[in-house]
Write a protein that holds these residues in place. Structure first.
Motif, PDB file in Angstrom:
ATOM      1  N   TYR A  51      45.715  58.475  33.487  1.00 49.91           N
ATOM      2  CA  TYR A  51      44.541  58.863  32.674  1.00 49.91           C
ATOM      3  C   TYR A  51      44.204  57.731  31.716  1.00 49.91           C
ATOM      4  O   TYR A  51      44.997  56.818  31.518  1.00 49.91           O
ATOM      5  CB  TYR A  51      44.846  60.138  31.875  1.00 49.91           C
ATOM      6  N   LEU A  52      43.022  57.819  31.101  1.00 52.27           N
ATOM      7  CA  LEU A  52      42.641  56.826  30.127  1.00 52.27           C
ATOM      8  C   LEU A  52      42.246  57.528  28.818  1.00 52.27           C
ATOM      9  O   LEU A  52      41.062  57.670  28.514  1.00 52.27           O
ATOM     10  CB  LEU A  52      41.477  55.975  30.698  1.00 52.27           C
ATOM     11  N   PRO A  53      43.256  58.003  28.076  1.00 55.43           N
ATOM     12  CA  PRO A  53      42.946  58.695  26.823  1.00 55.43           C
ATOM     13  C   PRO A  53      42.550  57.704  25.727  1.00 55.43           C
ATOM     14  O   PRO A  53      43.142  56.623  25.622  1.00 55.43           O
ATOM     15  CB  PRO A  53      44.275  59.370  26.465  1.00 55.43           C
ATOM     16  N   VAL A  54      41.548  58.080  24.948  1.00 55.25           N
ATOM     17  CA  VAL A  54      41.099  57.274  23.808  1.00 55.25           C
ATOM     18  C   VAL A  54      40.858  58.246  22.667  1.00 55.25           C
ATOM     19  O   VAL A  54      40.354  59.349  22.895  1.00 55.25           O
ATOM     20  CB  VAL A  54      39.780  56.543  24.147  1.00 55.25           C
ATOM     21  N   THR A  55      41.254  57.867  21.449  1.00 55.59           N
ATOM     22  CA  THR A  55      40.912  58.734  20.313  1.00 55.59           C
ATOM     23  C   THR A  55      39.883  58.042  19.422  1.00 55.59           C
ATOM     24  O   THR A  55      39.856  56.809  19.309  1.00 55.59           O
ATOM     25  CB  THR A  55      42.143  59.113  19.465  1.00 55.59           C
ATOM     26  N   PHE A  56      39.044  58.867  18.809  1.00 52.74           N
ATOM     27  CA  PHE A  56      37.990  58.383  17.917  1.00 52.74           C
ATOM     28  C   PHE A  56      38.169  59.026  16.549  1.00 52.74           C
ATOM     29  O   PHE A  56      38.070  60.250  16.418  1.00 52.74           O
ATOM     30  CB  PHE A  56      36.614  58.748  18.482  1.00 52.74           C
ATOM     31  N   GLU A  57      38.470  58.203  15.540  1.00 46.94           N
ATOM     32  CA  GLU A  57      38.587  58.709  14.164  1.00 46.94           C
ATOM     33  C   GLU A  57      37.207  58.606  13.533  1.00 46.94           C
ATOM     34  O   GLU A  57      36.738  57.504  13.217  1.00 46.94           O
ATOM     35  CB  GLU A  57      39.595  57.874  13.364  1.00 46.94           C
ATOM     36  N   PRO A  58      36.536  59.739  13.328  1.00 43.54           N
ATOM     37  CA  PRO A  58      35.133  59.704  12.904  1.00 43.54           C
ATOM     38  C   PRO A  58      34.909  58.940  11.593  1.00 43.54           C
ATOM     39  O   PRO A  58      33.912  58.217  11.462  1.00 43.54           O
ATOM     40  CB  PRO A  58      34.737  61.177  12.772  1.00 43.54           C
ATOM     41  N   ASP A  59      35.850  59.067  10.639  1.00 40.08           N
ATOM     42  CA  ASP A  59      35.670  58.404   9.335  1.00 40.08           C
ATOM     43  C   ASP A  59      35.599  56.891   9.481  1.00 40.08           C
ATOM     44  O   ASP A  59      34.933  56.204   8.706  1.00 40.08           O
ATOM     45  CB  ASP A  59      36.844  58.734   8.401  1.00 40.08           C
ATOM     46  N   VAL A  60      36.314  56.361  10.450  1.00 41.29           N
ATOM     47  CA  VAL A  60      36.378  54.907  10.626  1.00 41.29           C
ATOM     48  C   VAL A  60      35.373  54.446  11.685  1.00 41.29           C
ATOM     49  O   VAL A  60      34.639  53.484  11.489  1.00 41.29           O
ATOM     50  CB  VAL A  60      37.808  54.486  11.055  1.00 41.29           C
ATOM     51  N   PHE A  61      35.332  55.174  12.799  1.00 39.49           N
ATOM     52  CA  PHE A  61      34.460  54.791  13.914  1.00 39.49           C
ATOM     53  C   PHE A  61      32.991  55.060  13.596  1.00 39.49           C
ATOM     54  O   PHE A  61      32.092  54.380  14.101  1.00 39.49           O
ATOM     55  CB  PHE A  61      34.880  55.560  15.176  1.00 39.49           C
ATOM     56  N   GLY A  62      32.736  56.078  12.777  1.00 42.36           N
ATOM     57  CA  GLY A  62      31.353  56.383  12.391  1.00 42.36           C
ATOM     58  C   GLY A  62      30.700  57.420  13.288  1.00 42.36           C
ATOM     59  O   GLY A  62      29.522  57.746  13.112  1.00 42.36           O
ATOM     60  N   ALA A  63      31.417  57.925  14.260  1.00 44.05           N
ATOM     61  CA  ALA A  63      30.897  58.983  15.133  1.00 44.05           C
ATOM     62  C   ALA A  63      32.082  59.800  15.628  1.00 44.05           C
ATOM     63  O   ALA A  63      33.221  59.318  15.619  1.00 44.05           O
ATOM     64  CB  ALA A  63      30.134  58.380  16.312  1.00 44.05           C
ATOM     65  N   THR A  64      31.793  61.007  16.064  1.00 39.51           N
ATOM     66  CA  THR A  64      32.886  61.890  16.508  1.00 39.51           C
ATOM     67  C   THR A  64      33.144  61.737  18.005  1.00 39.51           C
ATOM     68  O   THR A  64      32.325  61.179  18.746  1.00 39.51           O
ATOM     69  CB  THR A  64      32.540  63.368  16.251  1.00 39.51           C
ATOM     70  N   ARG A  65      34.257  62.294  18.446  1.00 35.44           N
ATOM     71  CA  ARG A  65      34.576  62.375  19.871  1.00 35.44           C
ATOM     72  C   ARG A  65      33.443  63.060  20.629  1.00 35.44           C
ATOM     73  O   ARG A  65      33.045  62.604  21.713  1.00 35.44           O
ATOM     74  CB  ARG A  65      35.905  63.112  20.038  1.00 35.44           C
ATOM     75  N   ASP A  66      32.904  64.131  20.044  1.00 34.21           N
ATOM     76  CA  ASP A  66      31.824  64.855  20.724  1.00 34.21           C
ATOM     77  C   ASP A  66      30.564  63.998  20.844  1.00 34.21           C
ATOM     78  O   ASP A  66      29.837  64.096  21.840  1.00 34.21           O
ATOM     79  CB  ASP A  66      31.526  66.171  19.999  1.00 34.21           C
TER      80      ASP A  66
END
Ligand SMILES: *Cc1c(COP(=O)(O)O)cnc(C)c1O
Length: 376
Positions: A287-302
């Motif tokens: 699999y290719l899991p990636v996480t997105f931290e909204p506070d830092v990335f500026g957008a959510t996983r959704d």
């Protein structure tokens, strides 16, 4: 412009060349032996024993049946507690519940999504009989710490290794840890038999029990000893496995290239995290899991999921929701008790991953990800 032809799904089943499969199944037209542990079934069993470096393996119609069966074969007392993870596929918990055992959810580790041994240890009670950890995305659990806990408290360890086919830790096959390990050979997994699964197990005495369970408890033409189910892998599925196994090294090598391209592309994006295997692990790039931290990335996983969907790229919120948040379980469990799992379920996205995904497509997917702006 998006259209059907440039649509990318999150996964794509691997298939052998058609001629190779036809050659493998041709003898079935002479023998007319289509199921009930035939030649292909035994051939695949032997090939897997060798490939996985295990002494004991039993094949099933699917991984879920294999998991239910080993839980039953170990004769864990009814209503006793089994510590497991809420960050998995439905199958893991359902198998425990369907075998009249009580799942207890421990938290996971943020760096690889697998059970946190410290959290496991805190939940042990006099009623605890087993631990069912999951090698999530093929990333191995802390097998040493888990075995240490099990040894100190006299618990069985049954791994859900559905994601971890062919993974090795320090050169040792992943199924060589714990009392048993279940593999899934579902069409979407690294190695498939269309539908299928297996359980590898330490205690050789369990073999006849597993063989009987998958065939109604039948021992001989006039002897039935056990209320078994029906979960025999048929000859066509076994033949698919025999063929696919011949191409496994090539399959994993291609997946490795795809994974490395993703990791390279996403390496320096703040708020985005990818998950590489440790040095001592031979990985399967399932699999290719990636996480997105909204506070830092500026957008959510959704937001990322939606942006990809708009451009016909199928990512998967895998695993979301947590099992403890399913309608079936949420009245009984409180997800707040597993905060790391809650956070993982809210931030993780599985990006498209399969052997034939082109590196150009990976670049395109990563460009979309990096360009995501929060929805209004
Ligand atoms: C696929 C999967 C299963 C179930 O396997 P089947 O072969 O589909 O029955 C169980 N657990 C996990 C983590 C899985 O991904």
């Amino acid at each position: 412009m998006s259209n059907e032809s440039n649509r990318i799904l999150v996964t794509r089943s691997s298939m052998p060349p058609l001629e190779e499969y036809l050659e493998e199944i041709a003898p079935l037209w002479e023998s007319h032996w289509l199921t009930n542990m035939g030649r292909e079934h035994r051939k695949l069993e032997a090939a897997l024993r060798e490939r996985l470096g295990v002494k004991n393996i039993a094949l099933f119609t699917n991984g879920h049946s294999a998991l239910e069966c080993i839980l039953e074969a170990l004769q864990l007392p009814r209503n006793s507690e089994v510590i497991t993870t809420p960050f998995s596929f439905a199958s893991t918990t359902h198998a425990i519940v369907r075998k009249n055992l009580m799942p207890v959810f421990a938290d996971i580790k943020a760096d690889d999504f697998t059970l946190d041994p410290e959290s496991v240890e805190k939940l042990i009670t006099p009623r605890t009989v087993a631990i069912v950890p999951v090698h999530v995305y093929g990333l191995p659990c802390d097998v040493k710490a888990i075995q240490d806990i099990a040894d100190r408290h006299g618990l069985k360890v049954i791994y859900d290794a559905a994601h971890a086919f062919d993974v090795r830790v320090d050169g040792r096959g992943i199924a060589d840890f714990g009392d048993a390990s279940m593999f899934s050979f579902h069409a979407t997994k690294v190695f498939n038999t269309i539908e299928g699964g297996a359980v590898c197990f330490r205690d050789t005495a369990l073999y006849p029990v597993l063989e009987q369970w998958k065939n109604f408890g039948i021992v001989g033409p006039e002897s039935v000893v056990y209320s078994g189910g029906n979960a025999k892998m048929n000859e066509f599925c076994a033949a698919m496995g025999v063929c696919n196994l011949r191409h496994l090294d090539d399959e994993i090598a291609k997946r490795k290239k795809v994974a490395e391209r993703y990791w390279e592309n996403l390496a320096d994006v703040s708020g985005v995290r990818t998950f590489q295997p440790a040095e001592n692990v031979r990985h399967n790039y399932a699999y290719l899991p990636v996480t997105f931290e909204p506070d830092v990335f500026g957008a959510t996983r959704d937001d990322v999921f939606d942006a990809l969907a708009k451009r016909n790229v199928g990512a998967r919120k895998y695993f979301y929701p947590l099992i403890s948040d399913y309608e079936r379980y949420r009245a009984i469990y409180a997800s707040e008790r597993t905060p790391t799992a809650v956070h993982a379920a809210a931030t993780v996205l599985a990006l498209p991953m399969y052997a034939d995904l082109s590196l150009e497509d990976v670049d395109r997917i990563c460009a979309i990800v990096k360009g995501v702006r929060p929805c209004a």
